[in-house]
Design a protein around this motif. Structure first.
Motif, PDB file in Angstrom:
ATOM      1  N   GLY A 179       0.816  -1.218   0.000  1.00 47.92           N
ATOM      2  CA  GLY A 179       0.000   0.000   0.000  1.00 47.92           C
ATOM      3  C   GLY A 179       0.841   1.255   0.000  1.00 47.92           C
ATOM      4  N   LEU A 180       1.898   1.261   0.809  1.00 47.49           N
ATOM      5  CA  LEU A 180       2.798   2.416   0.834  1.00 47.49           C
ATOM      6  C   LEU A 180       3.454   2.630  -0.524  1.00 47.49           C
ATOM      7  CD1 LEU A 180       4.557   1.899   4.290  1.00 47.49           C
ATOM      8  CD2 LEU A 180       3.175   3.876   3.646  1.00 47.49           C
TER       9      LEU A 180
ATOM     10  N   VAL B  76       1.069   4.317  -3.277  1.00 49.17           N
ATOM     11  CA  VAL B  76       0.880   5.773  -3.252  1.00 49.17           C
ATOM     12  C   VAL B  76       2.201   6.508  -3.463  1.00 49.17           C
ATOM     13  CG1 VAL B  76      -1.183   5.665  -1.815  1.00 49.17           C
ATOM     14  CG2 VAL B  76       1.052   5.792  -0.728  1.00 49.17           C
TER      15      VAL B  76
ATOM     16  N   TRP C 284      -4.834   6.162  -3.477  1.00 51.43           N
ATOM     17  CA  TRP C 284      -4.895   5.081  -2.495  1.00 51.43           C
ATOM     18  C   TRP C 284      -5.877   3.986  -2.905  1.00 51.43           C
ATOM     19  CZ3 TRP C 284      -9.199   3.279  -0.051  1.00 51.43           C
ATOM     20  CH2 TRP C 284     -10.338   4.085  -0.092  1.00 51.43           C
ATOM     21  N   TRP C 285      -6.987   4.368  -3.595  1.00 54.23           N
ATOM     22  CA  TRP C 285      -8.023   3.393  -3.920  1.00 54.23           C
ATOM     23  C   TRP C 285      -7.600   2.416  -5.015  1.00 54.23           C
ATOM     24  CZ3 TRP C 285      -9.031   4.506  -8.954  1.00 54.23           C
ATOM     25  CH2 TRP C 285      -8.890   5.839  -9.365  1.00 54.23           C
TER      26      TRP C 285
ATOM     27  N   THR D 110      -5.064   0.604  -4.627  1.00 53.83           N
ATOM     28  CA  THR D 110      -4.511  -0.531  -3.870  1.00 53.83           C
ATOM     29  C   THR D 110      -5.499  -1.688  -3.761  1.00 53.83           C
ATOM     30  OG1 THR D 110      -3.083   0.974  -2.611  1.00 53.83           O
ATOM     31  CG2 THR D 110      -3.460  -1.225  -1.687  1.00 53.83           C
TER      32      THR D 110
ATOM     33  N   ILE E 261      -4.664  -1.430   2.245  1.00 51.96           N
ATOM     34  CA  ILE E 261      -5.434  -0.179   2.279  1.00 51.96           C
ATOM     35  C   ILE E 261      -4.907   0.741   3.370  1.00 51.96           C
ATOM     36  CG2 ILE E 261      -7.721   0.797   2.730  1.00 51.96           C
ATOM     37  CD1 ILE E 261      -8.919  -1.740   1.497  1.00 51.96           C
TER      38      ILE E 261
ATOM     39  N   ALA F 104      -1.707   2.267   2.244  1.00 53.38           N
ATOM     40  CA  ALA F 104      -1.928   3.308   1.239  1.00 53.38           C
ATOM     41  C   ALA F 104      -2.422   4.596   1.875  1.00 53.38           C
ATOM     42  CB  ALA F 104      -2.934   2.808   0.199  1.00 53.38           C
ATOM     43  N   LEU F 105      -3.328   4.486   2.846  1.00 53.21           N
ATOM     44  CA  LEU F 105      -3.848   5.678   3.522  1.00 53.21           C
ATOM     45  C   LEU F 105      -2.747   6.369   4.324  1.00 53.21           C
ATOM     46  CD1 LEU F 105      -7.317   4.307   4.711  1.00 53.21           C
ATOM     47  CD2 LEU F 105      -6.877   5.932   2.855  1.00 53.21           C
TER      48      LEU F 105
ATOM     49  N   GLY G   7       0.392   6.162   3.633  1.00 52.17           N
ATOM     50  CA  GLY G   7       1.333   6.683   2.654  1.00 52.17           C
ATOM     51  C   GLY G   7       0.955   8.047   2.119  1.00 52.17           C
ATOM     52  N   GLN G   8      -0.340   8.369   2.171  1.00 50.89           N
ATOM     53  CA  GLN G   8      -0.784   9.674   1.670  1.00 50.89           C
ATOM     54  C   GLN G   8      -0.287  10.832   2.529  1.00 50.89           C
ATOM     55  OE1 GLN G   8      -4.845   9.492  -0.744  1.00 50.89           O
ATOM     56  NE2 GLN G   8      -5.144   8.992   1.396  1.00 50.89           N
TER      57      GLN G   8
END
Length: 237
Positions: free
Chosen positions: A31-32, A35, A41-42, A44, A146, A149-150, A152-153
């Motif tokens: 996930g990281l 992004v 992120w979505w 992922t 997920i 990814a979040l 990572g933002q």
């Protein structure tokens, strides 16, 4: 739901957590990396549901960003996940009663779920437990992805090192495989093929190297005498 099914679900969860928890850091890293590579992120969960193939998902990031064509991507995916053909020959999918369940089981067959299910004696597992193992394995991959990814933002865009996650993953997998089979000819073939392919056709290096390596492995299986001549083993195993 019957008490027997609940028992099988609890048993499947217990068996999966031992191996499946190892998926969490990989999912977070995936996930990281998504992004940090520039994807929203979505993307992922989309990657994780559409591809759902662990290392192939990491590989897909590089192929998409490099603009690799669909044919080359399909060949690379086939080579990376070719082992699943053999998994399917012994995986107890027939224990699942519903057609939808068997279809999902085919889609969700991974190294981890195969290892967990195969640890039980042949015929000593229910379809409910098989599906529990596979659903939980996917959840332990998708949900951390997920979250990663979040997270990572909000990390700085110039954060270094995440682009090395795929390389680090394959280095670890290769080292573990080598420890189980100390055949020096295999990494030697891989290095030579990568160098030659990169020199001859740098844009198609991955596909050419994987395809050639796959053909070499087939020849070694087909001609075991040739395999013995090519192997360079250590004197201490």
């Amino acid at each position: 739901m019957s008490s027997e099914n609940l028992k099988e679900i609890r048993g499947g969860i217990g068996e999966t957590l031992t191996v499946g928890l190892g998926l969490i850091p990989l999912g977070l890293a995936f996930g990281l990396l998504m992004v940090q590579t520039g994807f929203a992120w979505w993307w992922t969960p989309i990657f994780s549901f559409v591809i759902y193939a662990g290392s192939m998902e990491f590989l897909a990031i590089g192929m998409v960003t490099a603009g690799i064509g669909p044919f080359s991507a399909a060949v690379a995916g086939f080579m990376v996940n070719f082992r699943h053909i053999f998994y399917g020959l012994t995986f107890p999918r027939h224990r699942i009663k519903s057609g939808a369940g068997r279809a999902y089981s085919t889609y969700a067959l991974t190294d981890e779920s195969y290892a967990i299910v195969s640890a039980r004696p042949p015929g000593d597992i229910s379809g409910t437990r098989v599906l529990t193992v596979q659903i939980l394995c996917q959840a332990l991959w998708v949900i951390p992805g997920i979250i990663g990814a979040l997270v990572g933002q909000v990390l700085p865009d110039d954060l270094k090192g995440m682009d090395f996650a795929l390389t680090a993953l394959f280095v670890v997998l290769a080292w573990e495989a080598f420890k189980n089979n100390k055949d020096y000819s295999l990494p030697l073939f891989a290095v030579v093929l990568a160098l030659v392919s990169g020199f001859v056709a740098p844009e198609q290096m991955l596909v050419i190297a994987l395809t050639t390596y796959f053909l070499i492995l087939l020849l070694r299986v087909r001609f075991p005498n040739l395999d013995k001549k090519l192997e360079i083993r250590t004197s201490h195993e």
